[in-house]
Design a protein around this motif. Structure first.
Motif, short mmCIF file in Angstrom:
data_model
loop_
_atom_site.label_atom_id
_atom_site.label_comp_id
_atom_site.label_asym_id
_atom_site.label_seq_id
_atom_site.Cartn_x
_atom_site.Cartn_y
_atom_site.Cartn_z
N ALA A 1 51.89 54.29 51.86
CA ALA A 1 51.05 55.50 52.51
C ALA A 1 51.65 56.68 51.96
O ALA A 1 51.21 57.89 52.32
N TRP A 2 52.67 56.87 51.13
CA TRP A 2 53.30 58.16 50.42
C TRP A 2 52.79 58.23 49.02
O TRP A 2 53.24 59.18 48.39
N PHE A 3 52.23 57.33 48.55
CA PHE A 3 51.67 57.40 47.25
C PHE A 3 51.02 58.72 46.79
O PHE A 3 51.09 59.53 46.19
N HIS A 4 49.67 58.79 47.77
CA HIS A 4 48.98 60.03 47.69
C HIS A 4 49.86 61.50 47.89
O HIS A 4 49.70 62.21 46.72
N PRO A 5 50.42 61.60 48.81
CA PRO A 5 51.03 62.81 48.80
C PRO A 5 52.07 63.07 47.97
O PRO A 5 52.42 64.15 47.33
N MET A 6 52.88 62.18 47.50
CA MET A 6 53.91 61.94 46.41
C MET A 6 53.23 62.54 44.75
O MET A 6 53.64 63.31 44.26
N ILE B 1 46.27 50.65 45.76
CA ILE B 1 45.52 51.95 46.14
C ILE B 1 45.92 52.90 45.03
O ILE B 1 45.56 54.10 44.78
N ALA B 2 46.80 52.35 44.05
CA ALA B 2 47.39 53.41 43.00
C ALA B 2 46.65 53.06 41.67
O ALA B 2 46.63 53.74 40.73
N GLU B 3 46.23 52.02 41.47
CA GLU B 3 45.49 51.41 40.12
C GLU B 3 44.38 52.33 40.03
O GLU B 3 43.50 52.10 40.84
N ILE B 4 44.11 53.01 38.86
CA ILE B 4 43.33 53.59 38.60
C ILE B 4 42.52 53.11 37.23
O ILE B 4 43.22 52.23 36.56
N LEU B 5 41.57 53.59 36.96
CA LEU B 5 40.42 53.21 35.80
C LEU B 5 41.42 53.37 34.29
O LEU B 5 41.46 52.43 33.48
N ASP B 6 42.28 54.37 34.12
CA ASP B 6 43.11 54.67 32.88
C ASP B 6 44.15 53.58 32.81
O ASP B 6 44.35 52.76 31.86
N THR B 7 44.97 53.15 33.94
CA THR B 7 45.75 52.12 34.11
C THR B 7 44.94 50.84 33.95
O THR B 7 45.90 49.75 33.08
N TYR B 8 43.82 50.49 34.47
CA TYR B 8 43.07 49.30 34.34
C TYR B 8 42.73 49.24 32.96
O TYR B 8 42.86 47.81 32.49
N VAL B 9 42.23 50.02 32.14
CA VAL B 9 42.04 50.22 30.85
C VAL B 9 43.20 49.36 29.97
O VAL B 9 43.13 48.70 29.15
N TYR B 10 44.45 50.13 30.26
CA TYR B 10 45.38 49.76 29.58
C TYR B 10 46.03 48.34 29.84
O TYR B 10 46.26 47.79 29.07
N THR B 11 45.69 47.83 31.13
CA THR B 11 46.17 46.35 31.54
C THR B 11 45.29 45.49 30.82
O THR B 11 45.76 44.55 30.07
#
Length: 317
Positions: free
Chosen positions: A175-180, A265-275
């Protein structure tokens, strides 16, 4: 007759070429400053486009691009039918919207506030302070945040305990990921983002402010009716460029914040491409994801530019 008619055109063309050469010679140092930027974009932006071919292949490193088998739109079909991809796509859009809503206005507000500071020394001091975080890497920014927010001796949690509150697990609570995330983006980039706006504000004719003061306008009305309208075109251009990066968020920043608790909720396309690309070796599929990102960015830039022109703005082209 045709030769006679062609002579003035030939003379005019030669004169135009001569004028062009003279301008190039006269401004040679200015053009030389452009060369490093052109070389950078050529090597790192345009030449790698050749590699997009592998998104239509089952690419095998030992076969190379020319030897790998063609599979057409296989990887794109897999991309659009993968539920995990659409969840990651949604995460990327959410972070982008957070950037637009919470970060994008901050440099504008900060630039306007700095412009209103009367003391030149204090203004330069504040500018220096807010510029400094930009020169720190995301590793340092995230590390500082970790030290401040950790439950084991973090200053924020220690203050919460001091005021009689319970500790909060900022780092592992999703829940604190987006504010952080947004707080770190604003902290690092807000000051640097003011440079263009301050330059635009500096180009405003001072006589406009003098006329407004004579008409009884206070500082707030001067900002609302002179400063903001005068930099509106700059705001629109930067907004269009920001929209073009809708799916291109900072890989390093998000990757450093990722953990097993906030990954949904934190995985995005850039990190997905890396993975999938580097860790799992799915080079063709990860290239298809990158191709999709670039296409969406280009489409949004074109549409937002048309929309800006429709409302009377210049746009970026």
């Amino acid at each position: 007759m045709s030769n006679i008619a062609a002579r003035p055109k030939a003379v005019e063309s030669a004169k135009t070429n001569s004028d062009l050469v003279k301008r190039l010679i006269r401004n040679r140092y200015m053009y030389m400053m452009v060369v490093p930027g052109l070389v950078y974009f050529l090597i790192f932006k345009y030449l790698p486009m050749y590699g997009l071919i592998i998104s239509f292949q089952d690419y095998m490193p030992y076969k190379g691009i020319t030897g790998s088998d063609w599979v057409g739109l296989k990887h794109f079909e897999k991309l659009f039918t993968d539920s995990e991809f659409w969840n990651i796509f949604r995460n990327t859009l959410v972070l982008f919207l957070y950037n637009i809503v919470f970060y994008f206005p901050v440099p504008i507000i900060l630039a306007v506030m700095l412009n209103e500071v009367a003391s030149e020394f204090f203004k330069r001091l504040v500018q220096t302070i807010v510029y400094v975080p930009h020169f720190l890497s995301w590793v340092i920014i995230v590390s500082i945040s970790y030290v401040m927010l950790t439950m084991d001796g973090g200053i924020i949690n220690e203050l919460l305990v001091y005021f009689g509150l319970s500790k909060v697990n900022f780092l592992l609570d999703s829940a604190w990921f987006h504010p952080m995330y947004i707080a770190q983006v604003v902290w690092r980039e807000a000051g640097w983002g003011t440079i263009v706006y301050l330059a635009a504000i500096a180009s405003i004719d001072p006589q406009l402010y003098e006329a407004a003061r004579m008409d009884g306008a206070g500082r707030f009305r001067q900002i609302w009716h002179i400063t903001l309208p005068s930099i509106r075109s700059v705001i629109v251009v930067l907004l269009i460029l920001r929209i073009g990066n809708v799916l291109d968020l900072s890989f390093e920043h998000v990757y450093l914040l990722l953990n097993s608790m906030n990954r949904p909720i934190a995985e995005i396309l850039d990190t997905y491409v890396y993975t999938v690309g580097l860790k799992q070796g799915q080079f063709s599929f990860s290239t298809a994801v990158g191709f999709f990102k670039s296409f969406v960015g280009l489409f949004l830039v074109i549409m937002s530019n048309k929309l800006a022109k429709k409302f009377g703005e210049e746009g970026i082209y």
